[in-house]
Design an enzyme around this catalytic site. Structure first.
Site, PDB file in Angstrom:
ATOM      1  N   ASP A   7     -30.603  -3.239 105.244  1.00 22.17           N
ATOM      2  CA  ASP A   7     -31.689  -3.627 106.143  1.00 22.17           C
ATOM      3  C   ASP A   7     -32.685  -2.463 106.193  1.00 22.17           C
ATOM      4  OD1 ASP A   7     -30.525  -1.747 107.788  1.00 22.17           O
ATOM      5  OD2 ASP A   7     -30.180  -3.094 109.484  1.00 22.17           O
ATOM      6  N   CYS A  64     -26.669  -0.251 106.486  1.00 19.08           N
ATOM      7  CA  CYS A  64     -27.491  -0.519 107.671  1.00 19.08           C
ATOM      8  C   CYS A  64     -27.447   0.750 108.518  1.00 19.08           C
ATOM      9  CB  CYS A  64     -27.023  -1.768 108.417  1.00 19.08           C
ATOM     10  SG  CYS A  64     -25.350  -1.709 109.088  1.00 19.08           S
ATOM     11  N   THR A  66     -25.416   1.595 110.969  1.00 19.08           N
ATOM     12  CA  THR A  66     -24.038   2.049 111.225  1.00 19.08           C
ATOM     13  C   THR A  66     -23.036   1.614 110.157  1.00 19.08           C
ATOM     14  OG1 THR A  66     -23.613   0.023 112.437  1.00 19.08           O
ATOM     15  CG2 THR A  66     -24.400   1.916 113.729  1.00 19.08           C
ATOM     16  N   HIS A  97      -5.793   2.034  98.718  1.00 16.70           N
ATOM     17  CA  HIS A  97      -4.832   1.284  99.529  1.00 16.70           C
ATOM     18  C   HIS A  97      -5.287  -0.127  99.872  1.00 16.70           C
ATOM     19  CE1 HIS A  97      -2.459   4.997 101.216  1.00 16.70           C
ATOM     20  NE2 HIS A  97      -2.550   4.996  99.896  1.00 16.70           N
ATOM     21  N   HIS A 132       0.897  -1.856  98.318  1.00 11.94           N
ATOM     22  CA  HIS A 132      -0.425  -2.201  98.855  1.00 11.94           C
ATOM     23  C   HIS A 132      -0.885  -3.576  98.378  1.00 11.94           C
ATOM     24  CE1 HIS A 132      -0.640   1.765 100.474  1.00 11.94           C
ATOM     25  NE2 HIS A 132      -0.433   2.302  99.277  1.00 11.94           N
TER      26      HIS A 132
HETATM   27  C1  RB5 Z   1     -30.712  -1.959 113.284  1.00 11.39           C
HETATM   28  O1  RB5 Z   1     -31.390  -1.283 114.301  1.00 11.39           O
HETATM   29  C2  RB5 Z   1     -29.210  -1.763 113.400  1.00 11.39           C
HETATM   30  O2  RB5 Z   1     -28.717  -2.483 114.495  1.00 11.39           O
HETATM   31  C3  RB5 Z   1     -28.521  -2.172 112.123  1.00 11.39           C
HETATM   32  O3  RB5 Z   1     -29.039  -1.419 111.073  1.00 11.39           O
HETATM   33  C4  RB5 Z   1     -27.019  -1.963 112.048  1.00 11.39           C
HETATM   34  O4  RB5 Z   1     -26.675  -0.674 112.461  1.00 11.39           O
HETATM   35  C5  RB5 Z   1     -26.177  -2.990 112.658  1.00 11.39           C
HETATM   36  O5  RB5 Z   1     -24.929  -2.936 112.573  1.00 11.39           O
END
Ligand code: RB5
Length: 145
Positions: A7, A64, A66, A97, A132
């Site tokens: 994203d 993204c 996170t 694993h 595994h």
């Molecule tokens: C976008 O601001 C953020 O929410 C997205 O990139 C991601 O971290 C969602 O899991």
């Protein structure tokens, strides 16, 4: 072939990962996004998960902010084992694993130098199989509980 998706938060890392893959001589397909303009991570996770799940891509890499949203979406698809990885050891174990086939990265949580190593280790570590294998098969025997 590696399927790539990001994203807006992951866009810059995706572009850097493309350069890294080129330097490693690894073929890839970029499913977007193509700028830092705000967009929705599921749109890209769906395309990459479908590419890996249908065998068109061997692995997927999703980025993204996170890595969490991307991995949640990707793991809804048949045959997908997406791992949200923040460390090089995590990348190694996800492959060795869990036989992970999608790597999810958080651009806001992991610095680029670490991501570079994570990608290299993820793409060069083999699944250990053995005990595994049985565990991975149990993942895919799950339906709705
Ligand atoms: C976008 O601001 C953020 O929410 C997205 O990139 C991601 O971290 C969602 O899991």
């Amino acid at each position: 072939m590696i399927a790539l998706g990001a994203d807006h938060a992951g866009y810059e890392y995706k572009e850097k990962i493309k350069e890294l893959l080129k330097s490693m001589g690894i073929d890839f397909k970029d499913f977007g996004t193509n700028s830092s303009e705000s967009t929705d991570y599921p749109d890209y996770a769906i395309k990459v998960a479908q590419s890996v799940g249908t065998g068109k891509a061997e692995y997927g890499i999703l980025i993204c902010g996170t890595g969490i949203g991307m991995s949640i979406v990707a793991n809804k698809f048949k045959g997908i084992r997406a791992s949200n990885v923040e460390s090089v050891d995590g990348a190694r174990f996800a492959r060795a694993h869990n036989n992970a086939n999608i790597l999810a990265i958080g651009s806001r949580l992991t610095k680029w130098e670490t991501v570079e190593e994570i990608v290299k280790v993820f793409l060069t570590t083999n699944f250990e199989g053995g005990r595994h294998e049985r565990r991975v098969q149990k993942i895919h025997s799950l339906t709705n509980l």
